[in-house]
Design a protein around this motif. Sequence first.
Motif, PDB file in Angstrom:
ATOM      1  N   LEU A  70       0.865  -1.182   0.000  1.00  0.00           N
ATOM      2  CA  LEU A  70       0.000   0.000   0.000  1.00  0.00           C
ATOM      3  C   LEU A  70       0.901   1.231   0.000  1.00  0.00           C
ATOM      4  CD1 LEU A  70      -2.348  -1.378   2.770  1.00  0.00           C
ATOM      5  CD2 LEU A  70      -2.892  -1.234   0.323  1.00  0.00           C
ATOM      6  N   TYR A  71       0.894   1.983  -1.082  1.00  0.00           N
ATOM      7  CA  TYR A  71       1.816   3.102  -1.247  1.00  0.00           C
ATOM      8  C   TYR A  71       1.196   4.427  -0.845  1.00  0.00           C
ATOM      9  CZ  TYR A  71       5.632   0.674  -3.547  1.00  0.00           C
ATOM     10  OH  TYR A  71       6.696  -0.136  -3.801  1.00  0.00           O
ATOM     11  N   LEU A  72       1.960   5.166  -0.081  1.00  0.00           N
ATOM     12  CA  LEU A  72       1.653   6.552   0.245  1.00  0.00           C
ATOM     13  C   LEU A  72       2.787   7.392  -0.334  1.00  0.00           C
ATOM     14  CD1 LEU A  72       0.657   6.101   3.986  1.00  0.00           C
ATOM     15  CD2 LEU A  72      -0.894   6.642   2.099  1.00  0.00           C
ATOM     16  N   ILE A  73       2.457   8.477  -0.996  1.00  0.00           N
ATOM     17  CA  ILE A  73       3.458   9.317  -1.643  1.00  0.00           C
ATOM     18  C   ILE A  73       3.696  10.554  -0.785  1.00  0.00           C
ATOM     19  CG2 ILE A  73       3.979  10.667  -3.725  1.00  0.00           C
ATOM     20  CD1 ILE A  73       3.842   7.525  -4.058  1.00  0.00           C
ATOM     21  N   VAL A  74       4.977  10.889  -0.619  1.00  0.00           N
ATOM     22  CA  VAL A  74       5.374  12.086   0.127  1.00  0.00           C
ATOM     23  C   VAL A  74       6.356  12.879  -0.727  1.00  0.00           C
ATOM     24  CG1 VAL A  74       4.994  11.032   2.396  1.00  0.00           C
ATOM     25  CG2 VAL A  74       7.256  10.890   1.336  1.00  0.00           C
ATOM     26  N   ALA A  80       9.037  12.969   6.405  1.00  0.00           N
ATOM     27  CA  ALA A  80       7.998  11.979   6.720  1.00  0.00           C
ATOM     28  C   ALA A  80       8.502  10.992   7.762  1.00  0.00           C
ATOM     29  CB  ALA A  80       7.569  11.249   5.447  1.00  0.00           C
ATOM     30  N   HIS A  81       9.743  10.545   7.629  1.00  0.00           N
ATOM     31  CA  HIS A  81      10.340   9.626   8.605  1.00  0.00           C
ATOM     32  C   HIS A  81      10.331  10.268   9.989  1.00  0.00           C
ATOM     33  CE1 HIS A  81      13.497   7.505  10.828  1.00  0.00           C
ATOM     34  NE2 HIS A  81      13.168   6.455  10.090  1.00  0.00           N
ATOM     35  N   GLY A  86       8.164  10.527  15.280  1.00  0.00           N
ATOM     36  CA  GLY A  86       7.714  11.441  16.317  1.00  0.00           C
ATOM     37  C   GLY A  86       6.322  11.108  16.829  1.00  0.00           C
ATOM     38  N   ARG A  87       5.524  10.480  16.000  1.00  0.00           N
ATOM     39  CA  ARG A  87       4.178  10.042  16.398  1.00  0.00           C
ATOM     40  C   ARG A  87       4.213   8.667  17.073  1.00  0.00           C
ATOM     41  NH1 ARG A  87      -0.397  12.312  13.602  1.00  0.00           N
ATOM     42  NH2 ARG A  87       0.245  14.038  12.282  1.00  0.00           N
ATOM     43  N   GLY A  88       5.404   8.078  17.153  1.00  0.00           N
ATOM     44  CA  GLY A  88       5.538   6.760  17.775  1.00  0.00           C
ATOM     45  C   GLY A  88       5.265   5.609  16.839  1.00  0.00           C
ATOM     46  N   ILE A  89       5.302   5.854  15.534  1.00  0.00           N
ATOM     47  CA  ILE A  89       5.092   4.799  14.547  1.00  0.00           C
ATOM     48  C   ILE A  89       6.444   4.143  14.257  1.00  0.00           C
ATOM     49  CG2 ILE A  89       4.291   4.244  12.207  1.00  0.00           C
ATOM     50  CD1 ILE A  89       2.072   5.330  14.068  1.00  0.00           C
ATOM     51  N   GLU A  93      14.232   2.436   8.304  1.00  0.00           N
ATOM     52  CA  GLU A  93      15.058   3.581   7.930  1.00  0.00           C
ATOM     53  C   GLU A  93      14.763   3.915   6.472  1.00  0.00           C
ATOM     54  OE1 GLU A  93      16.936   5.486   9.915  1.00  0.00           O
ATOM     55  OE2 GLU A  93      16.177   4.223  11.549  1.00  0.00           O
ATOM     56  N   VAL A  94      15.043   5.135   6.075  1.00  0.00           N
ATOM     57  CA  VAL A  94      14.910   5.521   4.673  1.00  0.00           C
ATOM     58  C   VAL A  94      15.941   4.726   3.879  1.00  0.00           C
ATOM     59  CG1 VAL A  94      15.134   7.421   3.031  1.00  0.00           C
ATOM     60  CG2 VAL A  94      14.069   7.826   5.269  1.00  0.00           C
ATOM     61  N   PHE A  95      15.542   4.251   2.692  1.00  0.00           N
ATOM     62  CA  PHE A  95      16.440   3.478   1.846  1.00  0.00           C
ATOM     63  C   PHE A  95      16.158   3.761   0.387  1.00  0.00           C
ATOM     64  CE2 PHE A  95      12.693   0.878   2.476  1.00  0.00           C
ATOM     65  CZ  PHE A  95      12.467   0.307   1.234  1.00  0.00           C
ATOM     66  N   HIS A  96      17.065   3.304  -0.454  1.00  0.00           N
ATOM     67  CA  HIS A  96      16.884   3.368  -1.904  1.00  0.00           C
ATOM     68  C   HIS A  96      17.501   2.111  -2.507  1.00  0.00           C
ATOM     69  CE1 HIS A  96      20.956   4.994  -1.456  1.00  0.00           C
ATOM     70  NE2 HIS A  96      21.169   4.654  -2.711  1.00  0.00           N
TER      71      HIS A  96
END
Length: 157
Positions: A70-74, A80-81, A86-89, A93-96
């Motif tokens: 399920l993709y969310l675009i930012v 976003a990370h 910060g919301r506790g989610i 880590e960010v990757f490519h």
Amino acid sequence: MDLKLELIVLPVSDVDRAKAFYEKLGFRLDVDKAASEDWRAVHFTPPGSECSIIFGKGLTSAAPGSAQGLYLIVTDIEQAHAELTGRGIEVSEVFHNAGAAIFQGHEAGDVTHKLQGQERLAGPHPERASYSSLLTFSDPDGNGWVLQEVTQRAPGR
């Protein structure tokens, strides 16, 4: 004919736990309606999205956690990370990934654009190329989400 994706049904095992997670994630609660003890629908919309999610009781026979990719675009993956953590989610880590990409699934909750056998490379794409920097997370049932950074849409999108 104009077709728009409107709603995705998520299979969950505990409706209240899923509701708390998506509220914490920052999705907007649109509906929480129970017609009976055997039927309840909880409808959320991600901020800025025209497509929503729905989950509940008596809505699907799919196994809880079976929705993947399920993709969310930012527009800024690092921002976003920071916001999600910060919301506790709990997020990856960010990757490519290097080179061209195709869609391929991996472990539950880990569906990404990836070439067969290709490893994740830490951090955002070095050139911050659109569609190239990602992070993943799962809801409490294991439904798998991918955040993808898109700063310039592909032609025709």
